[in-house]
Design an enzyme around this catalytic site. Structure first.
Site, mmCIF file in Angstrom:
data_model
loop_
_atom_site.group_PDB
_atom_site.id
_atom_site.type_symbol
_atom_site.label_atom_id
_atom_site.label_comp_id
_atom_site.label_asym_id
_atom_site.label_seq_id
_atom_site.Cartn_x
_atom_site.Cartn_y
_atom_site.Cartn_z
ATOM 1 N N HIS A 18 0.815 -1.219 0.000
ATOM 2 C CA HIS A 18 0.000 0.000 0.000
ATOM 3 C C HIS A 18 0.851 1.273 0.000
ATOM 4 O O HIS A 18 0.414 2.295 -0.518
ATOM 5 C CB HIS A 18 -1.000 -0.032 1.170
ATOM 6 C CG HIS A 18 -2.022 -1.118 1.013
ATOM 7 N ND1 HIS A 18 -2.712 -1.673 2.062
ATOM 8 C CD2 HIS A 18 -2.476 -1.767 -0.111
ATOM 9 C CE1 HIS A 18 -3.541 -2.604 1.600
ATOM 10 N NE2 HIS A 18 -3.403 -2.682 0.292
ATOM 11 N N HIS A 41 -7.667 -7.799 -7.990
ATOM 12 C CA HIS A 41 -8.075 -8.642 -6.853
ATOM 13 C C HIS A 41 -8.283 -7.688 -5.678
ATOM 14 O O HIS A 41 -7.392 -7.493 -4.856
ATOM 15 C CB HIS A 41 -6.999 -9.657 -6.511
ATOM 16 C CG HIS A 41 -6.737 -10.672 -7.585
ATOM 17 N ND1 HIS A 41 -6.103 -10.360 -8.761
ATOM 18 C CD2 HIS A 41 -7.035 -12.002 -7.644
ATOM 19 C CE1 HIS A 41 -6.025 -11.454 -9.506
ATOM 20 N NE2 HIS A 41 -6.578 -12.464 -8.851
ATOM 21 N N SER A 94 -6.660 -1.756 -0.735
ATOM 22 C CA SER A 94 -6.165 -1.027 -1.910
ATOM 23 C C SER A 94 -7.238 -0.217 -2.648
ATOM 24 O O SER A 94 -6.972 0.931 -3.042
ATOM 25 C CB SER A 94 -5.462 -1.989 -2.876
ATOM 26 O OG SER A 94 -6.282 -3.104 -3.168
ATOM 27 N N GLU A 112 -13.422 -8.020 -8.067
ATOM 28 C CA GLU A 112 -13.362 -8.980 -6.945
ATOM 29 C C GLU A 112 -14.261 -10.162 -7.299
ATOM 30 O O GLU A 112 -15.417 -9.989 -7.639
ATOM 31 C CB GLU A 112 -13.811 -8.290 -5.644
ATOM 32 C CG GLU A 112 -14.066 -9.199 -4.469
ATOM 33 C CD GLU A 112 -12.896 -10.085 -4.056
ATOM 34 O OE1 GLU A 112 -11.766 -9.598 -3.919
ATOM 35 O OE2 GLU A 112 -13.133 -11.306 -3.873
ATOM 36 N N ASP A 137 -13.788 -12.522 -12.443
ATOM 37 C CA ASP A 137 -12.411 -13.006 -12.367
ATOM 38 C C ASP A 137 -11.477 -11.894 -12.884
ATOM 39 O O ASP A 137 -11.595 -11.464 -14.035
ATOM 40 C CB ASP A 137 -12.300 -14.273 -13.245
ATOM 41 C CG ASP A 137 -10.918 -14.876 -13.193
ATOM 42 O OD1 ASP A 137 -10.821 -16.104 -13.166
ATOM 43 O OD2 ASP A 137 -9.915 -14.126 -13.184
ATOM 44 N N GLY A 138 -10.571 -11.475 -12.030
ATOM 45 C CA GLY A 138 -9.686 -10.370 -12.391
ATOM 46 C C GLY A 138 -8.765 -10.692 -13.552
ATOM 47 O O GLY A 138 -8.443 -9.819 -14.371
ATOM 48 N N ASP A 158 -2.996 -8.460 -7.138
ATOM 49 C CA ASP A 158 -2.741 -8.836 -5.745
ATOM 50 C C ASP A 158 -3.583 -10.057 -5.363
ATOM 51 O O ASP A 158 -4.511 -9.958 -4.564
ATOM 52 C CB ASP A 158 -3.097 -7.622 -4.853
ATOM 53 C CG ASP A 158 -2.886 -7.903 -3.385
ATOM 54 O OD1 ASP A 158 -2.096 -8.794 -3.034
ATOM 55 O OD2 ASP A 158 -3.527 -7.213 -2.569
#
Ligand code: SAM
Length: 274
Positions: A18, A41, A94, A112, A137-138, A158
């Site tokens: 971060h 994510h 994030s 997400e 799905d990212g 991430d």
């Protein structure tokens, strides 16, 4: 999909990830032109540090909670300021950090996959009208969003590292993304469980087309058997000054995070220094 970030929010790995996110956002804000942030994510957005999950592991207590007296260098100072602005015992993930730091002309897309986490994220991002949540799905959604119309931006990857082939999935998604958006800034987080982890992922990212790449590593002493003690972050196309800013921040957090002895860290150019 058993992973819940609530157990880990605000830990030493989040501090690294971060603060780097903040460093990139502060850089992007320096130019007038708008930019996009894509968080592949994203998690649930806001975490209750007094809640059952966070209390069970106590990870934030070994992470952000130790930084109150750290030197006020950037990006650390802005990161701590943003985190504090969400209130006592709350930790922004994030997407909320990004939502707080983008301007009215910028845009955040937060992806997400877990339905409950995505729902909580949508709720947490309600006050931010420049943010959009996609429950999907990212990895498969990312290429469809590139290049962003703004032609400037940051992609944060991430994942939870639950799947045995997570490194492979990251590399494949990055390969697709960099073909579409070669000038994007990419932050890729990873846990270091064995010595070869960092080499393996860095090698894959270079092989898929990264021409400017910095690797950061941060190791704290293991508080418990089986608990993550080392973490890494790859930055593709790092902005000017990113390496120096992260060195200053890591030097400021090494002693408070380390406990008996300072945490060990490194910031290395793996390609295209300068
Ligand atoms: N980026 C967040 C932050 O810094 O606050 C933390 C994210 S957490 C490490 C990983 C998240 O990815 C979890 O919330 C998990 O439900 C979600 N996830 C797992 N597989 C996914 C996928 N294929 N696409 C999108 N999200 C996924």
């Amino acid at each position: 999909m058993n992973y819940r970030h609530a157990y880990h929010a605000g830990n030493f790995a989040d501090v690294l990830k971060h603060t780097a996110l903040v460093a990139v956002l502060l850089h992007l804000r320096k130019k007038e032109a708008p930019f996009a942030v894509i968080d592949t994510h994203a998690g649930r957005g806001l975490y209750d540090l007094s809640g059952r999950e966070a209390q069970k592991t106590g990870e934030a207590g070994q992470g952000i909670a130790k930084l109150a007296a750290a030197a006020a260098v950037e990006p650390l100072a802005t990161y701590l300021h943003v985190a504090k602005s969400f209130g006592a015992n709350r930790y922004p993930g994030s997407p909320l950090i990004a939502a707080r730091l983008i301007r009215r002309k910028d845009r955040l897309v937060a992806i997400e996959k877990h339905p409950e986490e995505a729902e909580a994220l949508a709720e947490a991002l309600k006050p931010f009208n420049r943010a959009r949540v996609i429950a999907a799905d990212g990895y498969t959604r990312l290429p469809k969003l590139l290049p962003p119309p703004e032609r400037r931006g940051l992609i944060l990857i991430d994942p939870p590292f639950e799947a045995a082939n997570e490194f492979e999935q990251i590399a494949r998604a990055f390969g697709e993304a960099i073909k579409r958006f070669a000038t994007g800034i990419y932050l890729i987080w990873f846990p270091i469980k064995t010595k070869s982890d960092a080499e393996a992922l860095s090698g894959e990212i270079l092989a898929r087309g990264a021409t400017k790449l910095i690797r950061i590593q941060l190791a704290v002493s293991a508080k418990e058997e089986g608990r993550l003690a080392e973490t890494g972050l790859l930055t593709v196309n790092p902005p000017f000054g990113f390496d120096a800013a992260m060195r200053e921040t890591l030097a400021a957090i090494a002693t408070p995070l380390g406990g008996a002895s300072p945490a060990k860290w490194s910031v290395d150019w793996l390609a295209g220094e300068g």
